[in-house]
Design a protein around this motif. Structure first.
Motif, mmCIF file in Angstrom:
data_model
loop_
_atom_site.group_PDB
_atom_site.id
_atom_site.type_symbol
_atom_site.label_atom_id
_atom_site.label_comp_id
_atom_site.label_asym_id
_atom_site.label_seq_id
_atom_site.Cartn_x
_atom_site.Cartn_y
_atom_site.Cartn_z
ATOM 1 N N GLU A 65 0.841 -1.040 0.142
ATOM 2 C CA GLU A 65 0.118 0.041 0.042
ATOM 3 C C GLU A 65 0.777 1.240 0.026
ATOM 4 O O GLU A 65 0.178 2.379 -0.023
ATOM 5 N N SER A 66 2.115 1.100 -0.097
ATOM 6 C CA SER A 66 3.064 2.089 0.044
ATOM 7 C C SER A 66 4.389 1.832 -0.550
ATOM 8 O O SER A 66 4.853 0.785 -0.771
ATOM 9 N N THR A 67 5.195 2.923 -0.741
ATOM 10 C CA THR A 67 6.531 2.581 -1.289
ATOM 11 C C THR A 67 7.392 1.814 -0.297
ATOM 12 O O THR A 67 8.032 1.010 -0.455
ATOM 13 N N MET A 111 -1.917 0.345 -4.354
ATOM 14 C CA MET A 111 -1.221 1.692 -4.578
ATOM 15 C C MET A 111 -1.791 2.458 -5.963
ATOM 16 O O MET A 111 -1.282 2.524 -6.814
ATOM 17 N N ASN A 112 -3.011 3.154 -5.492
ATOM 18 C CA ASN A 112 -3.717 3.458 -6.878
ATOM 19 C C ASN A 112 -4.278 5.006 -6.616
ATOM 20 O O ASN A 112 -5.274 5.276 -6.961
ATOM 21 N N ARG A 113 -3.388 5.859 -6.093
ATOM 22 C CA ARG A 113 -3.542 7.290 -5.853
ATOM 23 C C ARG A 113 -2.839 7.901 -6.930
ATOM 24 O O ARG A 113 -1.709 7.783 -7.461
ATOM 25 N N THR A 125 1.671 12.769 -11.837
ATOM 26 C CA THR A 125 2.309 11.886 -11.045
ATOM 27 C C THR A 125 1.325 10.786 -10.199
ATOM 28 O O THR A 125 0.311 11.339 -9.597
ATOM 29 N N VAL A 126 1.529 9.562 -10.554
ATOM 30 C CA VAL A 126 0.584 8.690 -9.932
ATOM 31 C C VAL A 126 1.645 7.524 -9.172
ATOM 32 O O VAL A 126 2.670 7.077 -9.625
ATOM 33 N N GLN A 127 0.671 6.871 -8.597
ATOM 34 C CA GLN A 127 1.229 5.391 -7.977
ATOM 35 C C GLN A 127 0.998 4.414 -9.157
ATOM 36 O O GLN A 127 0.332 4.564 -9.933
ATOM 37 N N PRO A 128 1.905 3.101 -8.959
ATOM 38 C CA PRO A 128 1.944 2.196 -10.039
ATOM 39 C C PRO A 128 0.585 1.654 -10.198
ATOM 40 O O PRO A 128 0.416 1.117 -11.326
ATOM 41 N N VAL A 130 -2.330 2.832 -10.219
ATOM 42 C CA VAL A 130 -3.405 3.468 -10.918
ATOM 43 C C VAL A 130 -3.604 2.827 -12.611
ATOM 44 O O VAL A 130 -2.636 2.785 -13.387
ATOM 45 N N THR A 131 -4.821 2.621 -12.923
ATOM 46 C CA THR A 131 -4.931 2.264 -14.304
ATOM 47 C C THR A 131 -5.332 3.466 -15.362
ATOM 48 O O THR A 131 -5.480 4.536 -14.931
ATOM 49 N N ARG A 132 -5.137 3.210 -16.405
ATOM 50 C CA ARG A 132 -5.242 4.240 -17.556
ATOM 51 C C ARG A 132 -6.652 4.790 -17.583
ATOM 52 O O ARG A 132 -6.860 5.998 -17.534
ATOM 53 N N LYS A 133 -7.581 4.087 -17.280
ATOM 54 C CA LYS A 133 -9.013 4.794 -17.328
ATOM 55 C C LYS A 133 -9.020 5.559 -16.289
ATOM 56 O O LYS A 133 -10.035 6.479 -16.324
ATOM 57 N N GLN A 134 -8.684 5.208 -14.898
ATOM 58 C CA GLN A 134 -8.765 5.882 -13.860
ATOM 59 C C GLN A 134 -8.149 7.094 -13.886
ATOM 60 O O GLN A 134 -8.770 8.017 -13.343
#
Length: 475
Positions: A65-67, A111-113, A125-128, A130-134
């Motif tokens: 959930e985090s780096t 990790m989707n923020r 800048t996104v977390q890894p 995150v999907t392209r549609k999101q």
């Protein structure tokens, strides 16, 4: 590359390393319920959309959930010299996620923020996870969008790791051109940053480009900064049908060579159109078609469309269908995005052996037409789609995984196709990556010296060989 080499990777080289109970205990102590050893969870994280089905799953799955979570998991794995395999949504096609040497899977889906939107600089800048549609949903209020569209709703981290591209690449480029900066957890568990939000830099080695396309073999991507673009003032899409594949390809080649700034140009062959019609209940004309999209001002879009229509008409195109509203465009693009699933449904229980060769645009007809003839002669069912504006096309050979002869036929066809593409100064993979399936082809394409240099980099950055081992090349 001789013919037997085409069949050498029918069964992946599985060499499971021991995962000590002490590591599992340490992971559970650190992550609690976010470390799972349940068989169903492990099996989910031990397969992707490739045709490989016999590799055992990872020994455990850590939900980061985090780096810091990623760094701690990698440090523990490094202490025990146990492999680490990053996991996004599992949409890769070349066996990237398979635990061929055992180990643990690190799922970054939580990790989707979206961390920051810098509309003035056209970056985000996104977390890894995150999907392209999101991402596009979250930035649409700014009048901006992220154009890289590989079809599947893949994660930005996974798209960076495989150097993905897709339908918009002819206009907007690939992940290689659109990733500006990364945060990466290295094989030792150290957190590093590469690149900046600046549009260019001459500072040191280009580590960002090193990690983009490394397929998880050098580190785990935990943050990505990408370019975003203004939404076009006007968008128009069109479908037109052709009597032959050659006519569609020649239309594409002339469009690109004339410098028409077309945003998308996709080929769908008649066989695949039939599959899509049956799957999505569409009424598309069951002939070879080009699906095109134009971006710009109303005047420029009109000019582009008229130019392409004139070129297409010279090659016998007919049944032009235009769409300017979002709803109409969505209906037309449904045909393209449903192609893979439509094909799979057309032969229940099948798997698809996917190809993604890419050649210089001037050699597209030479490569594609000979490959179509070979596929037709084989008698094996297949689908054919292509981002033909940049010389990239995909066969999906549909096989019964329980029939080795079908797998062998597909691999021979793939071998011939890749050999042809390399002879035409193309590549064995335009966007899916090497993974397990294309390791032999990479050696043929890059040469022994270049692959040895890749091994040297791998050994320097990952001396214990724990980062997604057994992918891209063997050690």
């Amino acid at each position: 590359m001789n013919a037997p080499a085409a069949l050498a990777h029918l069964v992946p080289d599985v060499r499971q390393r021991t995962v000590p109970a002490a590591l599992i205990d340490a992971l559970k102590a650190r992550f609690g319920e976010r470390c799972s050893t349940a068989l169903a969870v492990r099996e989910q994280h031990g397969r992707d959309e490739s045709a490989f089905t016999t590799v055992p799953p990872p020994a455990a799955v850590v939900f980061a959930e985090s780096t810091q979570d990623v760094a701690d998991a990698v440090k523990l794995a490094s202490e025990h010299e146990v492999p680490v395999i990053p996991f996004g949504v599992g949409s890769s096609l070349e066996g990237h996620l398979l635990a061929v040497q055992g180990g643990i899977s690190i799922d970054v889906g939580r990790m989707n923020r979206v961390l920051s939107i810098n509309a003035e600089d056209l970056t985000v800048t996104v977390q890894p996870g995150v999907t392209r549609k999101q991402l596009n949903d979250e930035i649409k209020s700014t009048g901006l969008f992220f154009p890289i569209d590989p079809g599947a709703d893949a994660t930005i981290g996974g798209m960076s790791a495989t150097r993905a591209s897709g339908t918009n690449a002819v206009r907007y480029g690939t992940m290689r051109e659109n990733v500006l900066a990364l945060e990466v957890v290295t094989a030792s568990g150290e957190v590093i940053r590469t690149g900046t939000r600046a549009k260019k830099s001459s500072a040191g080695y280009d580590l960002t480009r090193l990690f983009v396309g490394s397929e998880g073999t050098l580190g785990v991507i935990t943050e990505v900064t990408v370019r975003i673009y203004p939404l076009p003032e006007a968008i128009s899409a069109a479908i037109c049908s052709f009597p032959t594949i050659d006519a569609a390809v020649q239309t594409t080649i002339q469009t690109i060579q004339l410098g028409v700034p077309i945003a998308r140009v996709e080929l769908i062959d008649a066989n695949t159109v039939k599959m899509v019609n049956a799957y999505a209940k569409l009424g598309l004309r069951e002939e070879h078609l080009l699906l095109m999209e134009f971006h710009g001002s109303p005047a420029s879009v009109k000019e582009q469309a008229e130019t392409v229509q004139e070129i297409a008409s010279e090659h016998g195109a007919q049944a032009f269908e235009w769409a300017t509203t979002p709803e109409e465009r969505t209906r037309l693009w449904t045909a393209r995005h449903n192609a893979y699933f439509a094909a799979i449904q057309s032969k229940p229980g099948c798997r698809a052996i996917s190809t993604d060769t890419c050649v210089p645009i001037s050699r597209l007809a030479d490569c594609l037409l000979d490959s179509v003839a070979e596929a037709d002669a084989s008698g094996l069912p297949y689908f054919l789609v292509g981002h033909v504006g940049d010389g990239n096309f995909h066969f999906g050979y549909l096989i019964d995984p329980d029939k080795p002869d079908e797998r062998e036929t597909a691999e021979v066809l793939n071998h011939k196709l890749v050999t042809r593409a390399l002879q035409l100064e193309g590549t064995c993979t335009g966007e899916h990556g090497v993974g397990l399936h294309k390791m032999d082809f990479l050696l043929s394409e890059a040469g022994a010296g270049a692959v040895d240099m890749m091994r040297t980099i791998k050994r320097a950055l990952d001396p214990k060989n724990i980062m997604n081992p057994g992918k891209i090349f063997s050690l």
